[in-house]
Design a protein around this motif. Sequence first.
Motif, PDB file in Angstrom:
ATOM      1  N   LEU A 568       0.826  -1.202   0.000  1.00  0.00           N
ATOM      2  CA  LEU A 568       0.000   0.000   0.000  1.00  0.00           C
ATOM      3  C   LEU A 568       0.860   1.253   0.000  1.00  0.00           C
ATOM      4  O   LEU A 568       0.533   2.256  -0.650  1.00  0.00           O
ATOM      5  N   ALA A 569       2.022   1.218   0.753  1.00  0.00           N
ATOM      6  CA  ALA A 569       2.920   2.372   0.757  1.00  0.00           C
ATOM      7  C   ALA A 569       3.506   2.610  -0.626  1.00  0.00           C
ATOM      8  O   ALA A 569       3.602   3.756  -1.098  1.00  0.00           O
ATOM      9  N   THR A 570       3.906   1.519  -1.300  1.00  0.00           N
ATOM     10  CA  THR A 570       4.447   1.655  -2.657  1.00  0.00           C
ATOM     11  C   THR A 570       3.393   2.232  -3.610  1.00  0.00           C
ATOM     12  O   THR A 570       3.664   3.116  -4.421  1.00  0.00           O
ATOM     13  N   ILE A 571       2.210   1.721  -3.481  1.00  0.00           N
ATOM     14  CA  ILE A 571       1.122   2.213  -4.353  1.00  0.00           C
ATOM     15  C   ILE A 571       0.842   3.682  -4.068  1.00  0.00           C
ATOM     16  O   ILE A 571       0.621   4.483  -4.993  1.00  0.00           O
ATOM     17  N   GLN A 572       0.918   4.080  -2.766  1.00  0.00           N
ATOM     18  CA  GLN A 572       0.655   5.472  -2.414  1.00  0.00           C
ATOM     19  C   GLN A 572       1.726   6.396  -2.978  1.00  0.00           C
ATOM     20  O   GLN A 572       1.437   7.479  -3.495  1.00  0.00           O
ATOM     21  N   ALA A 573       3.026   5.955  -2.883  1.00  0.00           N
ATOM     22  CA  ALA A 573       4.113   6.771  -3.430  1.00  0.00           C
ATOM     23  C   ALA A 573       3.980   6.917  -4.939  1.00  0.00           C
ATOM     24  O   ALA A 573       4.165   8.007  -5.499  1.00  0.00           O
ATOM     25  N   GLU A 574       3.689   5.817  -5.602  1.00  0.00           N
ATOM     26  CA  GLU A 574       3.501   5.873  -7.046  1.00  0.00           C
ATOM     27  C   GLU A 574       2.350   6.785  -7.407  1.00  0.00           C
ATOM     28  O   GLU A 574       2.411   7.560  -8.375  1.00  0.00           O
ATOM     29  N   ARG A 575       1.306   6.740  -6.622  1.00  0.00           N
ATOM     30  CA  ARG A 575       0.152   7.588  -6.895  1.00  0.00           C
ATOM     31  C   ARG A 575       0.506   9.064  -6.708  1.00  0.00           C
ATOM     32  O   ARG A 575       0.113   9.922  -7.505  1.00  0.00           O
TER      33      ARG A 575
END
Length: 744
Positions: A568-575
């Motif tokens: 979820l953290a990776t997805i948030q950073a990418e977002r």
Amino acid sequence: MFLLRILGIFTIILSTKSEIVDFDDNNSEICYLCICNVDKTSVDCSRRGLTNLPAGLNSKVKKLNISNNEITLFPSSLSTLYNLVSLDISSNHISDIPENALQNLTLLEVLNLSRNNFETWISLNPNEILQQTPSLKILDLSHNKFKTLANLANQELLISPSLETLILDNCQIESIHGRSPLSGLINIRVFKINNNPLLRFQNLISPTLKSLYLSNCKLSYINPNELSYLPSLVYLKMSHNYRLEISSTVNTLSSVSLKYLDISYCNVIQPSLKGFPNLRKAIINHNMIRSLPSNEFINNTKLEYLDMSYNNIGSISSNTFRGLSSVKFLDLSWNEIAQIPENSLLEMPSLTQIKLARNYLTNVGHLKSTSLSIIDMSSCEINSIGKDSLEGLPSLIDIDLSHNLISRLPDSLSSNTLKYLNLNFNRLSYIGNYTFFMLPRLTGLGVVGNRFTIIWSRFYFQSNPYLENLDLTDNMWRCDCLDENMFDFYEYVTLEPNKKEESYNLMCHSPLDVVGQTWLEACYFTWNPSERTTNATNLIWFIIVMIVGLALCLVLVNGIKSSMNRRLATIQAERERQVEEARDRLRQLRIRAEQEALCNTPDPRDLIAPPTYDEALSMPKLNVSCHSLNETGSGKSRKKRGRRKTKSSGDLLEETERDGDIEDLELTETSVDSRRRCRRRSRKYGSHEIAELDQSPGVRRRLMSDHDNESDNVTVQVEAELERPQRPRNRRHSVTEVPRESNF
């Protein structure tokens, strides 16, 4: 050549046939509106909102249903359907029928005109219609408003040699008068006149009528001779006539041919069936019969079914049923009978079933019958059964004694033929070894809802080898698991192959620690002691396995949770990165759009049209001579207008230049030296000058006079361009002039 001609003729014939088939198929479009069968001989157009006969019907239709529509006039095109067998026009708004309405319908057998608006027989033209349909067998005119049933002037009401069934239910008919309305129907079989406010049953004469329905009318009296005018009457139903009484005097109602009689829900005080010697079935329930005297059915030797339930019969004599030598079914339930005479059933040698439920019987008594096989004595007040109560019934198979007050069964209850004994919902609490000893053919025994507490023994049924069903539900069994008899009886009842009861129906009601449990649940470890130690070890291992499994589940859940958080953290950073990129792109697009807007903004000077000829004439003239222009001007005859530069407000400041076409002004000098052409020169205009240009069309001339007031006298000639189209300006930069920050 001859063969070619034959082939041509053959193709022509085939083409014509195909055209005919196509034409028929076009006519079959009726099936898109209605429901047709495969061969299109049955068409159902009901509930389609039709006001007339639908188009497309051909002559091969045999069954047509156009009921529940909005038809007000009888369809005149029915005469073309000469193969019609059944026609249903019910539930429409037809009030009259023309004389030739059914012309050519010689094959019509069923005509349904019910639920229309017919009010008089004359509007129906019954004679003309029936004469045009020589094959008509069933005519339904129910739910109309005829109100009376009488003859027409100088002729019979209905004349048809083929009609067999006439239905006049719910037609508000109050009386039947004149000649018989059935005399013109020489082949009538069934006549229904139910649900009419008919007060008298009279003037019905027909030698062929077999079934007459007069239910739910207001009949109160029937002339004893009325049925004599119907010599072929077999079926008579007069139920739900709450005022109807049948005389029990000498002049009783009689019919030699009658076989079925239904006078239920009436006000009959006595059966009075002596006048029906050939009667087979009589239904006289829900009446007011209080007693059955001797020899009441002496003349009904052919009666097979007699229902006198729901009356007030309180007493029966030993000779009441004398003469009922053929009766097989007798229903006397829901009465007030307190005792059945011992020999009263012997008068009915063919009786196989009798219902005595819901009476005031206190004991089974000593009934005697050589043919009786089924007895229903449920819901009475029976509290005892005699030891020899069943010995006089050598053919007894099934006896129902449920919902009574029986508290004890006698030993050696004897019957060599009894198979089913129903003792449900009584007060039984004890049986012994010899209770069912004399019932060798017993197959099913029900003791549901009694008060048994002590577990039975399998030895109670040693003499019942055919026992297959034993219903022990809803009793107050005391579960003594240490008693060997309980385990033995449990296996006898529940184990295959002679399983007699389901194990889940055997419930414990005491002691307190096993209340609500089945026998098996309460006594499992007592009957299987080796299972207890094994189960303890298994329980320990089960607990260990459960703890280990729970720990593994927790570890697995935590691992999955941490991996999900990282993802979820990776997805948030990418977002967030994608959002920043999108914002940058939007910012660049906004800057580019502002630049393009500045570049495409038109020069306000071009928005001012040159003055017309009339406007030029009305302009004020110069106060000084043209020579003063040369004197006061700077000596320069042409001004070059520069490019206009603007600043943009926002995040960035960019240089924008708008190239405009500078009008070429031709200035003619009046001096003798020479003619000079005006040079093109750049000039800066401020916002106040642009505003001045917007205010007056002579701004340009005033500006030129201000700048050239020091020059010599110059003659100014302005060539106006009328409706000059705007031209796109290309961005140009001066070669010699370098843009500076102050210019912006």
